[in-house]
Design a protein around this motif. Structure first.
Motif, short mmCIF file in Angstrom:
data_model
loop_
_atom_site.label_atom_id
_atom_site.label_comp_id
_atom_site.label_asym_id
_atom_site.label_seq_id
_atom_site.Cartn_x
_atom_site.Cartn_y
_atom_site.Cartn_z
N MET A 177 48.40 32.04 33.51
CA MET A 177 48.62 32.34 34.92
C MET A 177 47.57 31.63 35.76
SD MET A 177 48.61 36.06 36.86
CE MET A 177 46.85 36.29 36.61
N SER A 178 47.99 30.90 36.76
CA SER A 178 47.05 30.19 37.62
C SER A 178 46.41 31.16 38.60
CB SER A 178 47.75 29.07 38.37
OG SER A 178 48.73 29.60 39.24
N ARG A 179 45.16 30.90 38.93
CA ARG A 179 44.44 31.75 39.87
C ARG A 179 44.08 30.92 41.10
NH1 ARG A 179 41.61 32.26 35.03
NH2 ARG A 179 41.85 34.24 33.95
N GLN A 180 44.01 31.58 42.25
CA GLN A 180 43.60 30.86 43.45
C GLN A 180 42.11 30.53 43.38
OE1 GLN A 180 44.02 32.99 47.13
NE2 GLN A 180 43.83 31.15 48.38
N LYS A 181 41.32 31.50 42.92
CA LYS A 181 39.86 31.32 42.88
C LYS A 181 39.42 31.16 41.43
CE LYS A 181 39.22 33.97 47.13
NZ LYS A 181 38.84 32.85 47.99
N GLU A 182 39.46 29.94 40.95
CA GLU A 182 39.15 29.69 39.55
C GLU A 182 37.79 29.02 39.35
OE1 GLU A 182 41.60 25.46 39.42
OE2 GLU A 182 42.38 27.22 38.39
N ASN A 183 37.05 28.82 40.46
CA ASN A 183 35.74 28.17 40.40
C ASN A 183 34.66 29.15 40.84
OD1 ASN A 183 36.67 25.20 39.96
ND2 ASN A 183 37.91 25.94 41.68
N ILE A 184 33.71 29.42 39.95
CA ILE A 184 32.66 30.40 40.22
C ILE A 184 31.32 29.68 40.30
CG2 ILE A 184 31.68 32.61 39.57
CD1 ILE A 184 34.71 32.70 39.87
N LEU A 185 30.65 29.83 41.45
CA LEU A 185 29.34 29.22 41.67
C LEU A 185 28.28 30.31 41.57
CD1 LEU A 185 31.46 27.31 43.08
CD2 LEU A 185 29.62 26.70 44.67
N ARG A 241 31.99 41.05 36.73
CA ARG A 241 33.19 40.79 35.93
C ARG A 241 34.40 41.54 36.51
NH1 ARG A 241 33.73 41.48 29.35
NH2 ARG A 241 35.96 41.85 29.25
N ASN A 242 34.19 42.80 36.87
CA ASN A 242 35.29 43.59 37.42
C ASN A 242 35.80 43.02 38.74
OD1 ASN A 242 35.10 45.34 35.25
ND2 ASN A 242 33.78 46.80 36.32
N ILE A 243 34.88 42.63 39.61
CA ILE A 243 35.28 42.08 40.91
C ILE A 243 36.07 40.79 40.72
CG2 ILE A 243 34.42 41.02 43.04
CD1 ILE A 243 32.07 43.02 42.92
N ILE A 244 35.56 39.90 39.87
CA ILE A 244 36.26 38.63 39.63
C ILE A 244 37.64 38.88 39.01
CG2 ILE A 244 36.23 36.49 38.28
CD1 ILE A 244 33.18 36.48 38.60
N SER A 245 37.71 39.84 38.10
CA SER A 245 39.00 40.15 37.47
C SER A 245 40.00 40.67 38.50
CB SER A 245 38.80 41.19 36.36
OG SER A 245 38.03 40.67 35.30
N HIS A 246 39.55 41.53 39.40
CA HIS A 246 40.44 42.06 40.43
C HIS A 246 40.89 40.95 41.38
CE1 HIS A 246 39.26 46.06 39.06
NE2 HIS A 246 40.25 46.54 39.79
N ILE A 247 39.94 40.07 41.77
CA ILE A 247 40.31 38.96 42.64
C ILE A 247 41.33 38.06 41.94
CG2 ILE A 247 39.46 36.85 43.74
CD1 ILE A 247 36.83 38.34 44.27
N GLY A 248 41.09 37.82 40.64
CA GLY A 248 42.01 36.99 39.87
C GLY A 248 43.41 37.57 39.81
N ASN A 249 43.49 38.91 39.92
CA ASN A 249 44.79 39.57 39.90
C ASN A 249 45.36 39.79 41.30
OD1 ASN A 249 44.89 39.81 37.08
ND2 ASN A 249 43.64 41.67 37.11
N GLY A 250 44.68 39.19 42.29
CA GLY A 250 45.17 39.29 43.66
C GLY A 250 44.73 40.53 44.41
N ASP A 251 43.81 41.32 43.82
CA ASP A 251 43.30 42.52 44.48
C ASP A 251 41.95 42.19 45.12
OD1 ASP A 251 42.39 44.96 45.32
OD2 ASP A 251 42.23 45.85 43.32
#
Length: 229
Positions: free
Chosen positions: A1-9, A212-222
């Protein structure tokens, strides 16, 4: 599944590693050259995070010219011993491995000179997680966090909408906002929750697992999880 925010700085000091001992001792070493002394080394904690020259002027009360000298004195000790008076924030190797396994592209965006950031990350065996490690130049250019973040975006052809910046100080958040990048402020570094909220952090993470939880939620569109607004 593609994510909008796939780059983490990631910021380095106070985010990936705890550099308190090395930075404060090197600042003390530099200030002592100007006959400036502190009662306790913890008084120098505010130097962790912001560009060094700026801190010697604003916090140390040095002239811009003497601040340049202070940076050189700082680096004299930092090169010899200070950069390794440092430790990895517990849980970060596991977080980086998880994010890499999940297909995220990871980057470092720090105000510390690139050459030092690379050596520190290699020393702690974290360098292989990152596609690009970017910091300031030794001549003092590209020291503002917004400039560093923008350089990462430009060099790696990342649109701001595809990135998240993670850091512990207001400079990380302000820099992210200036580049149009979403931000996560972390509370285990050297910036307070009030500092991060006032700077405009989109999310606040109390610990590594919460990142990790925040990134996972963002990755799921939340986008509401950990949201500060």
């Amino acid at each position: 599944m593609s994510r909008q925010k796939e780059n983490i700085l990631f910021d380095l000091d106070g985010t990936l590693t705890d550099p308190k001992e090395g930075i404060t001792k090197c600042v003390e070493y530099a200030l002592n050259k100007f006959d400036i002394h502190v009662d306790h080394i913890d008084q120098l904690i505010p130097y962790i995070g912001p560009p060094l020259h700026e801190s010697f002027v604003e916090l140390g009360g040095l002239s811009p010219e003497n601040a340049l000298l202070a940076v050189e004195y700082y680096r004299e000790r930092f090169r010899a011993v200070g950069m390794f008076e440092n430790s990895v924030i517990p849980g970060f190797p596991e977080l980086l491995q998880y994010l890499q396994d999940e297909g995220y592209s990871l980057y470092v965006a720090t105000s510390k000179p690139t050459v030092f950031a690379e050596q520190i990350l290699k020393h702690f065996e974290l360098d292989h997680y990152f596609k690009h490690i970017v910091g300031s130049n030794l001549d003092g250019t590209r020291s503002k966090k917004q400039e560093v973040i923008q350089f990462v975006l430009d060099e790696n052809q990342i649109s701001p909408e595809q990135a998240i910046m993670i850091g512990d100080r207001e400079h990380d958040i302000i820099g992210a906002i200036g580049c149009g990048v979403e931000s996560i402020g972390v509370l285990f570094g050297y910036g307070s929750e009030q500092e991060l909220r006032s700077a405009g952090a989109d999310h606040i993470a109390a610990g590594v697992e919460e990142i990790r939880n925040i990134i996972s939620h963002i990755g799921n569109g939340d986008y509401s999880y950990g949201y500060t607004k």
